[in-house]
Design a protein around this motif. Structure first.
Motif, PDB file in Angstrom:
ATOM      1  N   PHE A  70     -18.918   2.309   1.348  1.00 28.98           N
ATOM      2  CA  PHE A  70     -18.445   1.136   0.592  1.00 28.98           C
ATOM      3  C   PHE A  70     -16.924   1.044   0.623  1.00 28.98           C
ATOM      4  CE2 PHE A  70     -22.580   0.962  -1.723  1.00 28.98           C
ATOM      5  CZ  PHE A  70     -22.823  -0.390  -1.544  1.00 28.98           C
ATOM      6  N   VAL A  71     -16.297   2.143   0.228  1.00 28.96           N
ATOM      7  CA  VAL A  71     -14.839   2.126   0.109  1.00 28.96           C
ATOM      8  C   VAL A  71     -14.195   1.836   1.461  1.00 28.96           C
ATOM      9  CG1 VAL A  71     -12.806   3.526  -0.405  1.00 28.96           C
ATOM     10  CG2 VAL A  71     -14.825   3.667  -1.868  1.00 28.96           C
ATOM     11  N   LYS A  72     -14.689   2.495   2.511  1.00 36.18           N
ATOM     12  CA  LYS A  72     -14.099   2.320   3.837  1.00 36.18           C
ATOM     13  C   LYS A  72     -14.311   0.898   4.357  1.00 36.18           C
ATOM     14  CE  LYS A  72     -11.887   5.954   5.066  1.00 36.18           C
ATOM     15  NZ  LYS A  72     -10.509   5.893   5.600  1.00 36.18           N
ATOM     16  N   GLN A  73     -15.403   0.310   3.938  1.00 38.77           N
ATOM     17  CA  GLN A  73     -15.675  -1.076   4.341  1.00 38.77           C
ATOM     18  C   GLN A  73     -14.661  -2.023   3.708  1.00 38.77           C
ATOM     19  OE1 GLN A  73     -18.391  -2.106   6.286  1.00 38.77           O
ATOM     20  NE2 GLN A  73     -17.515  -4.157   6.260  1.00 38.77           N
ATOM     21  N   LYS A  74     -14.400  -1.776   2.445  1.00 39.32           N
ATOM     22  CA  LYS A  74     -13.586  -2.726   1.694  1.00 39.32           C
ATOM     23  C   LYS A  74     -12.107  -2.376   1.711  1.00 39.32           C
ATOM     24  CE  LYS A  74     -14.566  -5.675  -2.270  1.00 39.32           C
ATOM     25  NZ  LYS A  74     -15.098  -5.741  -3.626  1.00 39.32           N
ATOM     26  N   TYR A  75     -11.813  -1.094   1.673  1.00 35.57           N
ATOM     27  CA  TYR A  75     -10.416  -0.663   1.671  1.00 35.57           C
ATOM     28  C   TYR A  75     -10.201   0.409   2.737  1.00 35.57           C
ATOM     29  CZ  TYR A  75     -11.441  -2.300  -3.108  1.00 35.57           C
ATOM     30  OH  TYR A  75     -11.889  -2.985  -4.206  1.00 35.57           O
ATOM     31  N   PRO A  76     -10.203   0.012   4.001  1.00 37.61           N
ATOM     32  CA  PRO A  76     -10.129   1.029   5.065  1.00 37.61           C
ATOM     33  C   PRO A  76      -8.837   1.838   5.034  1.00 37.61           C
ATOM     34  CG  PRO A  76     -10.682  -1.146   5.939  1.00 37.61           C
ATOM     35  CD  PRO A  76     -10.240  -1.339   4.520  1.00 37.61           C
ATOM     36  N   GLN A  77      -7.838   1.337   4.341  1.00 42.87           N
ATOM     37  CA  GLN A  77      -6.559   2.052   4.344  1.00 42.87           C
ATOM     38  C   GLN A  77      -6.585   3.262   3.427  1.00 42.87           C
ATOM     39  OE1 GLN A  77      -7.231  -0.625   2.726  1.00 42.87           O
ATOM     40  NE2 GLN A  77      -6.232  -0.664   0.740  1.00 42.87           N
ATOM     41  N   ILE A  78      -7.569   3.329   2.525  1.00 49.23           N
ATOM     42  CA  ILE A  78      -7.656   4.483   1.627  1.00 49.23           C
ATOM     43  C   ILE A  78      -8.323   5.647   2.352  1.00 49.23           C
ATOM     44  CG2 ILE A  78      -8.615   5.340  -0.540  1.00 49.23           C
ATOM     45  CD1 ILE A  78      -8.461   2.546  -1.665  1.00 49.23           C
ATOM     46  N   LYS A  79      -7.640   6.784   2.407  1.00 49.67           N
ATOM     47  CA  LYS A  79      -8.188   7.964   3.067  1.00 49.67           C
ATOM     48  C   LYS A  79      -9.208   8.644   2.157  1.00 49.67           C
ATOM     49  CE  LYS A  79      -5.192   7.614   6.472  1.00 49.67           C
ATOM     50  NZ  LYS A  79      -5.602   7.245   7.834  1.00 49.67           N
TER      51      LYS A  79
ATOM     52  N   ILE B 161      -2.027  -0.172  14.088  1.00 46.46           N
ATOM     53  CA  ILE B 161      -3.298   0.552  14.045  1.00 46.46           C
ATOM     54  C   ILE B 161      -3.995   0.327  12.716  1.00 46.46           C
ATOM     55  CG2 ILE B 161      -4.386   2.830  14.107  1.00 46.46           C
ATOM     56  CD1 ILE B 161      -3.314   2.445  16.746  1.00 46.46           C
ATOM     57  N   GLU B 162      -3.215   0.386  11.639  1.00 43.57           N
ATOM     58  CA  GLU B 162      -3.794   0.155  10.310  1.00 43.57           C
ATOM     59  C   GLU B 162      -4.447  -1.218  10.240  1.00 43.57           C
ATOM     60  OE1 GLU B 162      -1.493   2.337   6.776  1.00 43.57           O
ATOM     61  OE2 GLU B 162      -0.190   1.018   7.915  1.00 43.57           O
ATOM     62  N   VAL B 163      -3.721  -2.205  10.740  1.00 46.35           N
ATOM     63  CA  VAL B 163      -4.250  -3.565  10.706  1.00 46.35           C
ATOM     64  C   VAL B 163      -5.533  -3.647  11.539  1.00 46.35           C
ATOM     65  CG1 VAL B 163      -3.818  -5.942  11.384  1.00 46.35           C
ATOM     66  CG2 VAL B 163      -2.018  -4.627  10.282  1.00 46.35           C
ATOM     67  N   VAL B 175      -7.577 -10.787   3.018  1.00 48.20           N
ATOM     68  CA  VAL B 175      -8.032  -9.530   2.416  1.00 48.20           C
ATOM     69  C   VAL B 175      -7.227  -8.363   2.963  1.00 48.20           C
ATOM     70  CG1 VAL B 175      -9.976  -7.971   2.139  1.00 48.20           C
ATOM     71  CG2 VAL B 175     -10.352 -10.434   2.042  1.00 48.20           C
ATOM     72  N   ILE B 176      -6.973  -8.389   4.258  1.00 53.43           N
ATOM     73  CA  ILE B 176      -6.171  -7.328   4.865  1.00 53.43           C
ATOM     74  C   ILE B 176      -4.788  -7.303   4.225  1.00 53.43           C
ATOM     75  CG2 ILE B 176      -5.073  -6.537   6.987  1.00 53.43           C
ATOM     76  CD1 ILE B 176      -7.440  -7.669   8.523  1.00 53.43           C
ATOM     77  N   LYS B 189       1.208 -11.978  11.957  1.00 54.86           N
ATOM     78  CA  LYS B 189       2.183 -11.597  12.983  1.00 54.86           C
ATOM     79  C   LYS B 189       1.783 -10.297  13.658  1.00 54.86           C
ATOM     80  CE  LYS B 189       5.377 -13.234  14.205  1.00 54.86           C
ATOM     81  NZ  LYS B 189       5.382 -14.105  15.421  1.00 54.86           N
ATOM     82  N   HIS B 190       1.364  -9.322  12.861  1.00 52.41           N
ATOM     83  CA  HIS B 190       0.912  -8.055  13.437  1.00 52.41           C
ATOM     84  C   HIS B 190      -0.232  -8.306  14.411  1.00 52.41           C
ATOM     85  CE1 HIS B 190       3.443  -5.264  11.389  1.00 52.41           C
ATOM     86  NE2 HIS B 190       3.027  -5.581  10.175  1.00 52.41           N
ATOM     87  N   ILE B 191      -1.155  -9.133  13.993  1.00 54.32           N
ATOM     88  CA  ILE B 191      -2.324  -9.386  14.840  1.00 54.32           C
ATOM     89  C   ILE B 191      -1.904 -10.100  16.119  1.00 54.32           C
ATOM     90  CG2 ILE B 191      -4.476 -10.682  14.979  1.00 54.32           C
ATOM     91  CD1 ILE B 191      -4.980  -9.967  12.066  1.00 54.32           C
ATOM     92  N   GLU B 192      -0.971 -11.026  15.973  1.00 52.25           N
ATOM     93  CA  GLU B 192      -0.442 -11.685  17.170  1.00 52.25           C
ATOM     94  C   GLU B 192       0.100 -10.639  18.149  1.00 52.25           C
ATOM     95  OE1 GLU B 192       1.721 -15.418  15.364  1.00 52.25           O
ATOM     96  OE2 GLU B 192       2.261 -15.196  17.466  1.00 52.25           O
TER      97      GLU B 192
END
Lengths: 216, 216
Positions: A70-79, B161-163, B175-176, B189-192
């Motif tokens: 769930f978390v990775k789906q919604k907030y992938p930036q959280i390790k 990479i994060e994006v 959301v991102i 811009k990052h995606i571009e």
DNA sequence: CACACAATAGGGCAGATGACGTATTGGATA
DNA sequence: TATCCAATACGTCATCTGCCCTATTGTGTG
């Protein structure tokens, strides 16, 4: 830089023990604690300004694997680092599949835990040597994983599969219509139906899910 | 307990550097050194009373992967840690396939090297966090091993990479932006920029390409 | 000290996409 | 036979996406 973390464990005594371990390091702040996954998800709803989660696996209501997904789906930036007492292959593999960034055992030394957190936030992965060995074995012998078959039966029509295959190539509605000798309207309708069946809301999710279920 | 190890590297200067690093620890004895695999195999013929081998990969005559295969075939009890400057996916995967018990980078701190050796002899596996992450990615996405060659040209920034990771979950720009605490404009811009670097023109293509190149 | 470049941010526009409607046809199955 | 449903097709609308533009700030490298 200060690191904001959450600890999720159904044993409040263990949460306290982990907090204790981390209290030596002033670059880490325990922002949330939760007794199960859904409790954590509620807290994240309010604010997802969080760097990392230490996650137990065996928990009531919503376990660590599901929560990680769930978390990775919604907030992938959280390790997410799994922090658990058990290290059986199935847990490890499922945790990795769910997107965990590390897998440590609860008995770990405070310093190593601190290191693991820092390394993970630095773009690495934290792993006990014993866990690392298991991942190596899994990589050597991928067949040992293929046991778990899909439970929920997703049945797409032949035409829908064709459309999905085209979708997976990154083609647009109009190009797909052209390729399959259909009207764009029909392609759109097929995709609508596919989304409903797969319970997704975008091309990427559809392709992802289809891949995971070996539909394409 | 005293540990008998061998160091195999075609660069005699580097062998010396590693010996130096290990000289601080009196529980480790460097029994053999060799400039390539076949030299090591000869030495093992005479006496295979050895606990662990630190093995370079790129070597003339018999490289580290091949040597690992031979050694593990004949003396499975001897642990092998790859100790190399390169950490590309293909090397890692091949080393694991060949039976390596660990994979460390040459720049490693003496203490961590010492730890890694001890952990490996203790039935674990030694791994750099960055390597550990690569093994996790390989486990998640086993088909991503082939396309390593053309990766040199693709260099995405950390932020990109994060994006991409967020993109791969099927999340929208807004959301991102919310997740990464950025303005939607910046995400766009990052995606571009990502599209230009990957030479693609849609989310799906970008995610696909990134996956195949093990960028995410 | 320049210069390049990553990261940030905004504006504008054409076209694509996702989600809702409705509707017809033909084959399978109860 | 009656019903279900896959496959086909069209319309509308809000939003998203891809692509173009400009611009500032900070970091690092030659």
């Amino acid at each position: 830089m200060n690191v904001k973390i959450a600890i999720v464990d159904d044993n409040s005594f263990l949460i306290h023990a982990i907090k204790e371990k981390l209290s030596f390091f002033d670059d880490i702040t325990v922002k949330y604690t939760a007794l199960n996954g859904s409790e954590l998800l509620q807290q994240l709803e309010e604010s997802h300004n969080l760097d990392l989660i230490l996650m137990d696996i065996e928990m009531p209501v919503l376990n660590g694997i599901e929560t990680t997904q769930f978390v990775k789906q919604k907030y992938p930036q959280i390790k997410i680092i799994m922090l658990t007492a058990f290290d059986n292959d199935e847990n490890i593999f499922n945790a990795i599949k769910a997107g965990a960034d590390g897998y440590l055992l609860k008995e770990i030394d405070p310093e190593l835990l601190h290191n693991g957190i820092r390394e993970t936030l630095n773009g690495g992965a934290a792993m006990n040597p014993s866990i690392a060995l298991k991942t190596l074995k899994l990589l050597r012998n991928p067949n040992s994983i293929e046991n778990e078959r899909d439970k929920e039966e997703i049945s797409l029509s032949k035409r829908e599969i064709e459309v999905l295959e085209q979708l997976s190539k990154g083609l647009s509605y109009t190009v797909i219509a052209d390729n399959l000798f259909l009207s764009p309207s029909t392609v759109r309708k097929h995709i609508e139906n596919i989304y409903k069946k797969l319970q997704v809301h975008s091309k990427i999710e559809a392709v992802q899910k289809a891949r995971n279920h070996n539909l394409i």
